[in-house]
Design a protein around this motif. Structure first.
Motif, PDB file in Angstrom:
ATOM      1  N   SER A  85       0.834  -1.210   0.000  1.00 24.84           N
ATOM      2  CA  SER A  85       0.000   0.000   0.000  1.00 24.84           C
ATOM      3  C   SER A  85       0.865   1.256   0.000  1.00 24.84           C
ATOM      4  CB  SER A  85      -0.964  -0.007   1.189  1.00 24.84           C
ATOM      5  OG  SER A  85      -0.250  -0.113   2.404  1.00 24.84           O
ATOM      6  N   GLU A  86       2.062   1.183   0.547  1.00 27.89           N
ATOM      7  CA  GLU A  86       2.946   2.340   0.614  1.00 27.89           C
ATOM      8  C   GLU A  86       3.703   2.596  -0.684  1.00 27.89           C
ATOM      9  OE1 GLU A  86       2.719   0.239   4.589  1.00 27.89           O
ATOM     10  OE2 GLU A  86       3.119  -0.342   2.536  1.00 27.89           O
ATOM     11  N   ASP A  87       3.871   1.555  -1.515  1.00 30.92           N
ATOM     12  CA  ASP A  87       4.646   1.689  -2.758  1.00 30.92           C
ATOM     13  C   ASP A  87       4.153   0.644  -3.749  1.00 30.92           C
ATOM     14  OD1 ASP A  87       6.527   1.747  -4.815  1.00 30.92           O
ATOM     15  OD2 ASP A  87       8.235   1.935  -3.468  1.00 30.92           O
ATOM     16  N   LYS A  88       3.418   1.077  -4.753  1.00 29.66           N
ATOM     17  CA  LYS A  88       2.809   0.164  -5.725  1.00 29.66           C
ATOM     18  C   LYS A  88       3.829  -0.493  -6.653  1.00 29.66           C
ATOM     19  CE  LYS A  88      -1.322   0.801  -4.258  1.00 29.66           C
ATOM     20  NZ  LYS A  88      -1.868  -0.199  -3.382  1.00 29.66           N
ATOM     21  N   SER A  89       5.104  -0.110  -6.569  1.00 30.84           N
ATOM     22  CA  SER A  89       6.136  -0.755  -7.383  1.00 30.84           C
ATOM     23  C   SER A  89       6.740  -1.965  -6.675  1.00 30.84           C
ATOM     24  CB  SER A  89       7.240   0.246  -7.746  1.00 30.84           C
ATOM     25  OG  SER A  89       8.005   0.586  -6.605  1.00 30.84           O
ATOM     26  N   LEU A  90       6.214  -2.279  -5.496  1.00 28.41           N
ATOM     27  CA  LEU A  90       6.678  -3.419  -4.702  1.00 28.41           C
ATOM     28  C   LEU A  90       5.517  -4.370  -4.438  1.00 28.41           C
ATOM     29  CD1 LEU A  90       8.663  -1.410  -2.020  1.00 28.41           C
ATOM     30  CD2 LEU A  90       9.650  -2.688  -3.930  1.00 28.41           C
ATOM     31  N   PHE A  91       5.848  -5.645  -4.286  1.00 27.19           N
ATOM     32  CA  PHE A  91       4.837  -6.615  -3.885  1.00 27.19           C
ATOM     33  C   PHE A  91       4.617  -6.525  -2.380  1.00 27.19           C
ATOM     34  CE2 PHE A  91       6.285  -8.400  -7.886  1.00 27.19           C
ATOM     35  CZ  PHE A  91       5.085  -8.705  -8.483  1.00 27.19           C
ATOM     36  N   LYS A  92       3.400  -6.807  -1.974  1.00 25.80           N
ATOM     37  CA  LYS A  92       3.042  -6.741  -0.565  1.00 25.80           C
ATOM     38  C   LYS A  92       3.731  -7.855   0.216  1.00 25.80           C
ATOM     39  CE  LYS A  92      -0.841  -6.412   2.548  1.00 25.80           C
ATOM     40  NZ  LYS A  92      -2.205  -5.966   2.646  1.00 25.80           N
ATOM     41  N   VAL A  93       4.234  -7.500   1.381  1.00 29.50           N
ATOM     42  CA  VAL A  93       4.783  -8.456   2.337  1.00 29.50           C
ATOM     43  C   VAL A  93       3.810  -8.449   3.502  1.00 29.50           C
ATOM     44  CG1 VAL A  93       6.714  -8.998   3.862  1.00 29.50           C
ATOM     45  CG2 VAL A  93       7.162  -7.998   1.611  1.00 29.50           C
ATOM     46  N   ARG A  94       3.215  -9.609   3.769  1.00 33.92           N
ATOM     47  CA  ARG A  94       2.193  -9.654   4.807  1.00 33.92           C
ATOM     48  C   ARG A  94       2.524 -10.703   5.855  1.00 33.92           C
ATOM     49  NH1 ARG A  94      -1.360 -13.825   3.764  1.00 33.92           N
ATOM     50  NH2 ARG A  94      -1.301 -14.662   1.677  1.00 33.92           N
ATOM     51  N   PRO A  95       1.934 -10.561   7.033  1.00 31.02           N
ATOM     52  CA  PRO A  95       2.189 -11.536   8.092  1.00 31.02           C
ATOM     53  C   PRO A  95       1.707 -12.927   7.704  1.00 31.02           C
ATOM     54  CG  PRO A  95       1.111  -9.576   8.976  1.00 31.02           C
ATOM     55  CD  PRO A  95       1.060  -9.468   7.488  1.00 31.02           C
ATOM     56  N   GLY A 115       8.408  -4.113   1.643  1.00 29.10           N
ATOM     57  CA  GLY A 115       7.852  -4.512   0.361  1.00 29.10           C
ATOM     58  C   GLY A 115       8.862  -5.439  -0.300  1.00 29.10           C
ATOM     59  N   LEU A 116       8.435  -6.188  -1.299  1.00 31.22           N
ATOM     60  CA  LEU A 116       9.311  -7.126  -1.987  1.00 31.22           C
ATOM     61  C   LEU A 116       9.553  -6.633  -3.410  1.00 31.22           C
ATOM     62  CD1 LEU A 116      10.755  -9.943  -1.962  1.00 31.22           C
ATOM     63  CD2 LEU A 116       8.663 -10.812  -3.022  1.00 31.22           C
ATOM     64  N   ALA A 117      10.829  -6.481  -3.764  1.00 29.75           N
ATOM     65  CA  ALA A 117      11.214  -6.067  -5.112  1.00 29.75           C
ATOM     66  C   ALA A 117      11.766  -7.271  -5.862  1.00 29.75           C
ATOM     67  CB  ALA A 117      12.275  -4.965  -5.045  1.00 29.75           C
ATOM     68  N   LEU A 118      11.390  -7.391  -7.141  1.00 33.34           N
ATOM     69  CA  LEU A 118      11.913  -8.446  -8.014  1.00 33.34           C
ATOM     70  C   LEU A 118      12.746  -7.818  -9.126  1.00 33.34           C
ATOM     71  CD1 LEU A 118       8.863 -10.848  -8.461  1.00 33.34           C
ATOM     72  CD2 LEU A 118      10.741 -10.997  -6.812  1.00 33.34           C
ATOM     73  N   PHE A 119      13.775  -8.566  -9.562  1.00 31.62           N
ATOM     74  CA  PHE A 119      14.696  -8.107 -10.592  1.00 31.62           C
ATOM     75  C   PHE A 119      15.010  -9.257 -11.531  1.00 31.62           C
ATOM     76  CE2 PHE A 119      15.405  -5.840  -6.690  1.00 31.62           C
ATOM     77  CZ  PHE A 119      15.583  -4.514  -7.056  1.00 31.62           C
ATOM     78  N   SER A 164       5.058 -13.283   0.835  1.00 30.91           N
ATOM     79  CA  SER A 164       4.523 -12.568  -0.321  1.00 30.91           C
ATOM     80  C   SER A 164       4.047 -13.628  -1.296  1.00 30.91           C
ATOM     81  CB  SER A 164       5.596 -11.726  -1.004  1.00 30.91           C
ATOM     82  OG  SER A 164       5.968 -10.646  -0.212  1.00 30.91           O
ATOM     83  N   GLU A 165       2.909 -13.395  -1.902  1.00 35.94           N
ATOM     84  CA  GLU A 165       2.408 -14.315  -2.917  1.00 35.94           C
ATOM     85  C   GLU A 165       2.467 -13.609  -4.261  1.00 35.94           C
ATOM     86  OE1 GLU A 165      -1.393 -15.901  -1.850  1.00 35.94           O
ATOM     87  OE2 GLU A 165      -0.613 -16.785  -0.014  1.00 35.94           O
ATOM     88  N   VAL A 166       3.270 -14.178  -5.157  1.00 33.13           N
ATOM     89  CA  VAL A 166       3.479 -13.594  -6.473  1.00 33.13           C
ATOM     90  C   VAL A 166       3.186 -14.667  -7.513  1.00 33.13           C
ATOM     91  CG1 VAL A 166       5.163 -12.520  -8.007  1.00 33.13           C
ATOM     92  CG2 VAL A 166       5.253 -12.046  -5.541  1.00 33.13           C
ATOM     93  N   ASN A 167       2.375 -14.342  -8.493  1.00 34.51           N
ATOM     94  CA  ASN A 167       2.085 -15.247  -9.603  1.00 34.51           C
ATOM     95  C   ASN A 167       2.915 -14.831 -10.805  1.00 34.51           C
ATOM     96  OD1 ASN A 167      -0.125 -16.699  -8.273  1.00 34.51           O
ATOM     97  ND2 ASN A 167      -1.195 -14.761  -8.419  1.00 34.51           N
TER      98      ASN A 167
END
Length: 173
Positions: A85-95, A115-119, A164-167
């Motif tokens: 929610s703080e940065d839409k360029s990152l994936f959410k990291v949740r409990p 947040g989670l960044a992918l490269f 984080s759940e990323v598809n």
């Protein structure tokens, strides 16, 4: 009634032959999930909002085989999922709800501060929910290498176990 004959009884059939689908492999071939262990971090490894953890990237891979991708074509990738929610360029990291986290104590799904960044393997940023072109894969098989790293999105990180759940989708010619 009479039976008519059209075009002297000739039928023309047309069609296309296309390449078969690629085989995509992740992690354990018995599973449809790739679980990437991000490791453990201390709160003091995150200094300021916008900073990445002071550790190396976590690497993961996706194997592509049994297809023919020529030099004039690209594989396109889409990593999708909920964004921070703080940065839409990152994936959410949740409990992780299955673990007793301090962040779980709040009913409003408190922020982890991360947040989670992918490269890609050249450290080019891959943004959530955006198709990214990848020209590294050629021929019948190859391994696509990706990097992940936590980024601080709030002034404080909360201790706990997170996920984080990323598809992903791979588009190929």
């Amino acid at each position: 009634s009479d039976v008519g004959v059209y075009n002297k009884g000739m039928v023309k059939l047309r069609g296309n032959i296309i390449e078969g689908g690629c085989l995509i492999s992740i992690g354990d071939r018995e599973s449809s999930e790739l679980i990437v262990d991000m490791g453990a971090y201390r709160n003091d490894q995150f200094k300021h909002v916008g900073d990445y953890a002071d550790r190396e990237f976590v690497t993961f891979r996706i194997d592509v085989s049994l297809c023919n991708i020529d030099a004039g074509r690209n594989i396109d990738l889409l990593f999708s999922g909920e964004t921070a929610s703080e940065d839409k360029s990152l994936f959410k990291v949740r409990p992780d709800k299955s673990f007793n986290n301090k962040a779980n104590e709040s009913d409003d799904d408190a922020s982890t501060g991360l947040g989670l960044a992918l490269f890609d393997e050249n450290q080019n940023r891959l943004y959530p929910n955006v198709i990214n072109s990848n020209t590294l894969m050629r021929g019948e098989s190859g391994t696509l290498i990706f990097l992940a790293k936590y980024q601080m999105v709030r002034n404080q990180t909360v201790a706990g176990r997170y996920l984080s759940e990323v598809n992903f989708k791979i588009f190929y010619p």
